[in-house]
Each structure stands twice: as C-alpha cells, then as structure tokens.
Design an enzyme around this catalytic site. Structure first.
Site, mmCIF file in Angstrom:
data_model
loop_
_atom_site.group_PDB
_atom_site.id
_atom_site.type_symbol
_atom_site.label_atom_id
_atom_site.label_comp_id
_atom_site.label_asym_id
_atom_site.label_seq_id
_atom_site.Cartn_x
_atom_site.Cartn_y
_atom_site.Cartn_z
ATOM 1 N N LYS A 136 109.219 -79.125 -50.948
ATOM 2 C CA LYS A 136 108.817 -78.086 -51.899
ATOM 3 C C LYS A 136 109.394 -78.495 -53.247
ATOM 4 C CE LYS A 136 111.080 -74.952 -49.361
ATOM 5 N NZ LYS A 136 110.152 -73.859 -49.234
ATOM 6 N N ARG A 137 108.987 -77.789 -54.321
ATOM 7 C CA ARG A 137 109.595 -78.089 -55.610
ATOM 8 C C ARG A 137 111.116 -77.955 -55.505
ATOM 9 N NH1 ARG A 137 106.020 -78.854 -60.143
ATOM 10 N NH2 ARG A 137 107.943 -78.673 -61.324
ATOM 11 N N HIS A 193 102.841 -63.795 -58.974
ATOM 12 C CA HIS A 193 103.383 -64.822 -58.066
ATOM 13 C C HIS A 193 104.868 -65.080 -58.252
ATOM 14 C CE1 HIS A 193 99.527 -66.473 -56.482
ATOM 15 N NE2 HIS A 193 99.066 -66.005 -57.624
ATOM 16 N N LYS A 198 102.459 -73.701 -43.305
ATOM 17 C CA LYS A 198 101.886 -74.993 -42.883
ATOM 18 C C LYS A 198 102.745 -75.632 -41.796
ATOM 19 C CE LYS A 198 100.205 -75.265 -47.564
ATOM 20 N NZ LYS A 198 100.545 -75.679 -48.922
ATOM 21 N N LYS A 228 115.649 -72.367 -54.357
ATOM 22 C CA LYS A 228 115.150 -72.850 -53.068
ATOM 23 C C LYS A 228 116.275 -73.517 -52.260
ATOM 24 C CE LYS A 228 110.500 -73.575 -54.974
ATOM 25 N NZ LYS A 228 109.483 -72.863 -54.188
ATOM 26 N N THR A 279 104.282 -70.968 -48.991
ATOM 27 C CA THR A 279 103.103 -71.268 -48.186
ATOM 28 C C THR A 279 103.363 -72.509 -47.326
ATOM 29 O OG1 THR A 279 102.264 -72.303 -50.202
ATOM 30 C CG2 THR A 279 101.277 -70.205 -49.572
HETATM 31 C C1 NBG Z 1 104.584 -69.391 -56.451
HETATM 32 C C2 NBG Z 1 105.735 -68.795 -55.664
HETATM 33 C C3 NBG Z 1 105.575 -69.072 -54.175
HETATM 34 C C4 NBG Z 1 104.197 -68.632 -53.713
HETATM 35 C C5 NBG Z 1 103.132 -69.273 -54.588
HETATM 36 C C6 NBG Z 1 101.751 -68.811 -54.207
HETATM 37 C C7 NBG Z 1 104.521 -69.642 -58.914
HETATM 38 C C8 NBG Z 1 104.613 -68.968 -60.211
HETATM 39 N N1 NBG Z 1 104.688 -68.902 -57.823
HETATM 40 O O1 NBG Z 1 106.553 -68.383 -53.452
HETATM 41 O O2 NBG Z 1 106.949 -69.309 -56.128
HETATM 42 O O3 NBG Z 1 103.993 -68.985 -52.374
HETATM 43 O O4 NBG Z 1 103.338 -68.945 -55.933
HETATM 44 O O5 NBG Z 1 101.660 -67.431 -54.232
HETATM 45 O O6 NBG Z 1 104.285 -70.824 -58.852
#
Ligand code: NBG
Length: 828
Positions: free
Chosen positions: A563-564, A372, A675, A569, A671
């Site tokens: 988002k975080r 991920h 949404k 980002k 993701t």
């Molecule tokens: C996160 C990514 C996102 C991705 C999500 C789900 C971690 C390690 N990774 O881009 O930063 O959408 O995983 O796959 O949290």
C-alpha cells in the site's frame, strides 16, 4: 476463378474483425501487424505482436461498444457520470480477454503463431493514472458498471505521465517519470471532434441582456482546449461496453491565431507548449494539501469538459436543460471534481440563461459526493487569491451559493454564528480559503463514506455540522473490488478449483462463494488449496529474485504489506515486529517461529520525508538481517520496488498474511485488505476502515485482531497520550527502538533513523507505541497458527467463502439503488 474465390472469402473478412474463433483471430493478429502497425513478421518485436493482439481484441470490443452506445441512445437511458481525477486502470489486455470470454481463443491464436503468450502480455505498460486506493476504486467501479449493464460514463484526465516509477538506490526511493504512452496506446480512441475550449483567469462584467435580465459575462484571460480520448471498458460476460472519457489539454486554435496575426510566432508556439503542460502529470497525494495552481486548473479543465459533454449529449434529444438531473446522476469521487457544483451553475445561469433558483435545484439534484478521507491535512482548500486568479466567475458563484446557504442556516439556527462559520464555504479564520468539501456537501443530494466506521466518523467529526443540518443526505456504501481482475485474472488456478467445486456463477455473484464453506473440512480439497498457494508463492519468489536479488523460500510464511507508505498505515510498526523477531532469533528463541518472508511494497509521496525514511528503514533492516547467518532459513525481509497494479496481480495470490495496521479511525476503508482476503490470505489488522466489516464477515476467529478501537484512540488523546510511558512499559519495544538508535541497522550511523524514533518517543501521532504490545501478541498467534497448517488452510478457505460482500458489483448495486436511482438496461 479468382473473383469467385474472392467473393467466397468475403463474409469471412468481416469475421476477422469481430469473430471469436482461434483461426480468425490468428489471421486478425497478422493483418493488424501489417495493416495497423505497418510491420512485417520477420522484424516484428514482442511489443509489435502485443499491439497486434491488442488491436485484435479491441476490434471485438468496439463492435460491442457500438451496440451499447446505440441502445443507450435509443432508450435515452438515465446515465451515471463518474467524475474522478484518478482512474488506476492497470493493464487492459488480459482483463478484456476474460471479460469477453475469449481468453483461451486468444491464447491459442498467439501460440499458434509461435509466440510466447506471457512475454506478449508482459509488454503492456499499465496506465497508472492514479495514486492508490481512490483511483483503483474508480477503475473497479467502471468494471462493475459495465458488468451490470448500467449506462455510465467515466470522466477524468489523460495524464501524459501517470504515477511515477519507483526505483530504489541504496535503500532510498527515487522517482522516475512514468512514460506509459511511449510505445503508443492501443486502448484509446482519440476524439478530436469532441473538444471544449475552457476559460481561465481574467475578470467578469455584468449588465442587462437583450431581454433585460441581469447577466454576468466572464472575460477570460486565456482558453485551453480539452480534447477527449475514449477508453473502452468491458464488463464480465456482459454485452455492454462503456466509456472512460479522458481529457487532454491542448492549445486552442483561436488563441494561436491571434498571436500569429500579430506576428508573434514564438509566442503562439509557446502558448501551445504551455497549454499542453496542464495535463502532463498526475499529482502525487499523501502530502499535506498544497494549493498548486496547476492542479486547480487540471480539475477545472476536466470537470468543465465533462459537464459540457453531458450537456451536448443531452441536447441531442432535449430542448432545454430543465430535466438535466433526470438524465444524469453525477458522482464526485472525493472533492477533486467538486468545482463541478459551481461550474454547472455557471453553465446553467450564465451560458444557458436559466434563473438561479431553478439552476440550483437542478444542480443539487444532479450531484452526489463520496468522501474518501478523514485526514484533515488532506482536505482540499484553495487560497481565495489563487482561486480568484484562476476562476474569478466561480468565486462569485461560490459566494452567492454561500450567502444563500448561510442565510438558511441562520434562519434555522438563530444566533449560532459558530455553526455558520464552520459550515461556510469560505474559511475566514486568518488567510481565506475555499473549502471544497463544504462546496461538495452543499451542492450534493447524497454524501457517502466508504466503510461503515468511516461514514459514522464522517457524521460525528469531519462533516458533523452538515449531518446536523441535513442528516438525510448521509449514507454509507462500503467499498468493493472487482473479482475479475483480482481473482480471475490474478489467481487462475484458484479460480479453476473454485469453479470445479461450485460452478462458475460466483464470478458474477460473489456471495455464492459461500458454497465453498462445505469444502473447508475436505482434506483433499485443502491439499489442492495449499498446492495452489505454494505455486503462487514460487512465482512471486521468482519475481522477488529478479527484481531484488533476494532468495525467498516459498515454504515460509509470506507476510505482506503493500500500500502507499504513510505513517498512519504504520509500515514501521511492521518493521518493529521484524526487529523483535530478529532479537528472538539472536537469542535462539526460535521455538514456535515459522520461517517468515516479510514483504513490503508501495510508493511514498515525493515530498514526504518520513515515508521515504521508512522505505530506507525497511532496506536497512533487511540488509542487517540478511547479513546475519543466524537468520538463514528463518527470516527474510523484502521491499519489492514499484508496486503497481501489474505487480499486485502477482502479490495478492501469494500472500499468507495481509497486514492492515492503520491506527483506528484513520483509514477510510482500504481495498487491498479485500483483495488479500479474496485470495485466501488471513488478516492481521486493527478495527479500522473496512477491516471491521471484513472481520464481521469472515468471523472473529478467522482474523488476527489487535490494537485500540477508534473510540479508545480518541479517549487516549483526551487523557493526554504519552508515548514515553508506553515505551517504558514494554521491554521489547524499548529494545527495538534503542537498536534502531544504536546504528546497528545503519552501518553505525546513529542519526539516520532519529527523525523516526524521536517522533515515536515524543509525539507518536499514530499511537504505534500504544498498539505495539497487542500487535506483537497477535503476530505470535499468527506464527503459532501457521505451524498448524490444517487449521490455517481451513481459515483461508473460510476467508474466501465469506468475502462475497466485498465485490464492487455489490457496491455498485447499492449506489444504483440508494444514490443514483439508475437501472440496468438491456443491450440490443
Ligand atoms: C483512499 C482511502 C482508502 C480508501 C480509498 C478508496 C484517498 C483520498 N482515500 O482508505 O485512504 O480505501 O480512498 O475509497 O485516496
């Protein structure tokens, strides 16, 4: 008479437990209030009623769960085990009501009792057992697994404190513990009988067993018990209910007893407290990886419990473990559960006496691994001494896996010591580390990335050497999200309109949203589309007002980034645009500027200074802008505190514009982008992660693209990236940065934002300055398009009509076919 009446009522009594009628549920709610919670109506609080309703819904779920479990048992179905350190579920109640098809009935039953439905729903504390995208993805996948009738179990950790609650004081983030279990949790069933004693520390001994075979015995220093708690997961309009089995750490009784026997009462009690600490708290991510012992112990606890649980279930029908891999497909959600590779080897070889080669074959056929992240600082690698102290036997096993693996590599690539060094499970360059991604890659049958670009980059960069030696392992499964939670639950008015036009089948088959395309020119349809969005914005405006005191105009463009908070980002790119808008307003250049509300939300990792400074920056800019009367009616900036799943339900449906600004090549997928799009927001974004595929689906003309491509970013690094040149070349950018440094936004404090501006001027690791001009240009296009409302609405409809690919149902089908080889099972 009496007994006749009683016997007449009898059949009805069972209906109260499971029946779907309004009357039955009304009665069930009252019964539960008394019989489950021990409360009576006149003194019951809204939370008591919420619990009573929750138990009422839960009874209906358990009835279905029993059928599902029985079917899977009877058919001995091949089962997916999804191992994840995080499941960010969000509130359950409404979701279950939708999935069970009982939404209206429950609502009516609640209202018939004279209760306010919304107040009740809002009582629920959400289980925030995840940081962000990764944990939420796991939750979406459980929804789809249940919806598609796939035999599956989710395994994870029951953290007592989930992701912290974010409070804002003077513009700074403060973390407050998340006490989600404070009022009880009606959605779980404790399973004290399902518990495993998990060893830690100590040393190993080896020798010959009775049969003369070489065996290793792990003599641990201590044991901690993992106890199962089951959460039911319903699927949409589906008979199957699957389990999320989370483990909580407790003291083992045997250990307590030993201390009791030597008279050390306090020592025994202390051990109990100590053991329970293990699953107390979820570790925040987004900080560079830190080798914290407790975290490794958490990972091992849940993974070992999960594997032992699978072996137990398998043993109910099978004699020996030789067909374990036929019964289970285990998915490693990132490297957090990767220790499972070594643990399954230990269980097979040390505990069950299977020979190494056979055990390795079973292991490699069982595991698959999803990566991920491409950020190298996030990759898990444990210092060898720490690893040895916690898991001495696993270190030996990993050495042995590594020795055999590198022998193979050397045979295949004689003389290429560099290759062997890079592939090694142990990082030997300086301090020694165990590389968890390498362990996962070697121990897995398939490795996948989460968006096409991400998978390509994985193969070219992070896992390039593995791709060289076993390219057949790699494949892509682009992420998806559940339309049930993020559309049906969040945006009911839009859902009603869509279903009125094309029928309701799209909820289970999102590709059918394409039937909406023909409505994108229909004026009365567009009017209704707009009215729904307008109403959603009013609702969000009310929430914003209550939580921040800021008044926003629902007729303005709602421009949203949730988002975080992370430098990659690039929330600060967004803020630089806000400053550019402010400068224009001050100069009176407001010609083609629609009124805008720029909304931010997201948590920063507690130890990530820059991310926290970005939150402060957003607040500081907002304060200055709002204090200037010139901006009235034109520009508002809001930071909505404590963004979580509950808040997300209200945010996505109210957005006009979705900000997806990550530097190309950094965001694995994203993701949130899906949404937003699903709810009709248009995207301004880079060619990163799943943005690439979203743009492909909705059409380039319905997407506001800007910025460098991943290849161009690489190219720039090779050529020697120099942010100073980019700043010198763009007057707006220079002006914005200088304004930040002037103290205008920080009550005269020129130093406050220097760490940020200095990074931009000197390094700019995320190439914000390179993308700035094209971002501003894209934002101008956004503004102009928004003023042409008809065109905007048409684009919005087309976004929804073409977003079908991003359903988690599609993603899970791909996992089933390409990775797990698991089929749906008919329940009943
Ligand atoms: C996160 C990514 C996102 C991705 C999500 C789900 C971690 C390690 N990774 O881009 O930063 O959408 O995983 O796959 O949290």
């Amino acid at each position: 008479m009496k007994s006749a009446a009683a016997s007449k009522r009898k059949p009805k009594a069972t209906c109260i437990r499971t029946g779907g009628g309004v009357e039955e549920m009304k009665q069930a709610i009252l019964d539960n209030l008394v019989c489950v919670q021990g409360r009576f109506a006149p003194v019951a609080t809204p939370n008591d009623y919420y619990l009573a309703v929750a138990y009422t819904v839960r009874d209906r779920i358990l009835a279905q769960w029993a059928k599902t479990a029985h079917t899977y048992y009877a058919k001995a179905s091949r089962t997916v085990c999804y191992l994840s350190a995080e499941f960010l579920l969000g509130p359950h109640l409404e979701n279950h009501m939708i999935n069970l098809g009982l939404y209206e009935e429950v609502r009516q039953a609640v209202e018939a009792l004279g209760l306010d439905f919304r107040t009740l729903i809002d009582q629920e504390e959400e289980p925030g057992l995840g940081n962000g995208g990764l944990g939420r993805l796991a939750a979406c996948y459980l929804d789809s697994l249940a919806t598609l009738n796939i035999p599956a179990i989710g395994y994870g950790i029951r953290y007592e404190f989930g992701i912290f609650t974010q409070e804002i004081r003077d513009g700074w983030q403060q973390e407050v513990p998340d006490q989600w279990l404070r009022m009880g949790n009606p959605w779980e069933v404790a399973r004290p009988e399902i518990a495993y004693d998990i060893p830690f520390g100590g040393h190993t001994e080896s020798g010959l067993d009775d049969a003369g075979r070489y065996r290793v015995r792990w003599v641990p220093e201590r044991r901690i018990r993992g106890v199962a708690y089951d959460t039911m997961i319903t699927g949409f309009a589906s008979p199957s209910v699957i389990l999320l089995r989370l483990f909580r750490a407790e003291a083992t009784t045997s250990f307590d007893l030993r201390l009791f026997n030597v008279g050390d009462y306090y020592g025994a009690v202390h051990d109990k407290i100590d053991s329970e600490n293990l699953t107390k708290v979820l570790y925040p991510n987004d900080e560079p990886f830190a080798g914290r012992q407790l975290r490794l112990m958490q990972q091992f606890l849940f993974v070992s419990c999960a594997l032992q649980d699978m072996i137990r279930i398998y043993g109910q029908r099978e004699e020996n473990l030789s067909r374990f891999h036929e019964k289970y497909a285990i998915q490693l959600n990132d490297t957090h559960p990767a220790i499972g590779v070594a643990e399954l080897m230990r269980l097979l070889v040390d505990v069950h006496g299977i020979g190494w080669d056979k055990a390795w074959e079973i292991t490699r056929k069982t595991f698959c691994y999803t990566n991920h992240t491409l950020l190298s600082e996030a990759l898990e690698k444990w210092p060898v001494p720490l690893f040895h102290a916690v898991l001495p036997r696993h270190l030996e096993i990993i050495y042995e896996i590594n020795r055999r693996f590198l022998d193979d590599v050397r045979r295949g690539h004689p003389g290429d010591e560099d290759l062997a060094r890079r592939l090694s499970l142990i990082d030997e360059g300086g301090e020694r580390y165990v590389r968890m991604a390498n362990l996962a890659a070697v121990g897995s049958r398939r490795i996948n990335g989460v968006a096409r670009l991400h998978t390509d980059l994985l193969r070219e960069q992070v896992l390039n050497d593995f791709n060289r030696i076993s390219p057949e392992k790699f494949l892509n499964v682009t992420n998806g999200v559940t339309p049930r939670r993020f559309l049906v639950l969040s945006n009911p008015a839009l859902v009603a309109l869509i279903s009125e036009c094309i029928g309701p089948a799209w909820i289970r088959d999102l590709s059918r949203l394409s039937e909406l395309e023909s409505f994108s020119q229909d004026a009365s349809f567009l009017d209704r589309w707009r009215a729904i969005n307008r109403r959603n914005k009013e609702l969000l405006a009310t929430i914003i007002r209550t939580r921040t005191g800021i008044a926003t105009d629902p007729d303005s463009l709602f421009d949203v980034q949730v988002k975080r908070i992370h430098e990659y980002k690039r929330q600060h790119l967004n803020i630089l645009h806000v400053i550019a808008l402010y400068n224009r307003i001050r100069r009176g250049e407001t010609g083609d500027l629609p009124p805008r509300t720029v909304l931010f939300g997201g948590k920063a990792a507690p130890g990530y200074f820059m991310a926290k400074l970005i939150i402060k920056l957003i607040h500081a800019v907002a304060e200055t802008i709002h204090a200037d009367p010139k901006t009235a009616g034109l520009l508002r900036v809001v930071f909505l505190p404590n963004f979580n799943v509950k808040t997300a339900h209200r945010v996505y449906p109210a957005a006009d514009l979705s900000e997806q600004l990550s530097t190309a090549g950094k965001e694995a997928s994203g993701t949130g982008n899906m949404k937003f799009s699903m709810n009709g927001a248009l995207t301004i974004g880079t060619l990163d992660g799943a943005n690439v595929e979203i743009r492909e689906e909705v059409g380039a003309e319905n997407f506001f693209l800007f910025g460098l491509t991943a290849a161009e970013v690489e190219q720039k690094w090779r050529e020697g990236w120099c942010p100073g040149d980019a700043i010198a070349a763009d007057e707006g950018l220079r002006e914005a940065i200088e304004l930040l440094e002037s103290g205008v936004f920080s009550r005269g404090d020129r130093g406050l934002f220097l760490p940020l501006t200095r990074t931009l001027r000197e390094r700019d690791d995320y190439m914000l300055c390179a993308d700035y001009p094209s971002y501003i240009e894209a934002q101008d296009r956004v503004g102009r398009t928004y003023l042409r409302q008809k065109e905007w609405l048409r684009m919005s409809v087309l976004n929804v009509a073409r977003v079908g690919k991003f359903s988690s149902d599609r993603a899970i089908r791909e996992y089933c076919e390409k990775i797990w080889q698991v089929n749906p099972v008919e329940i009943g």
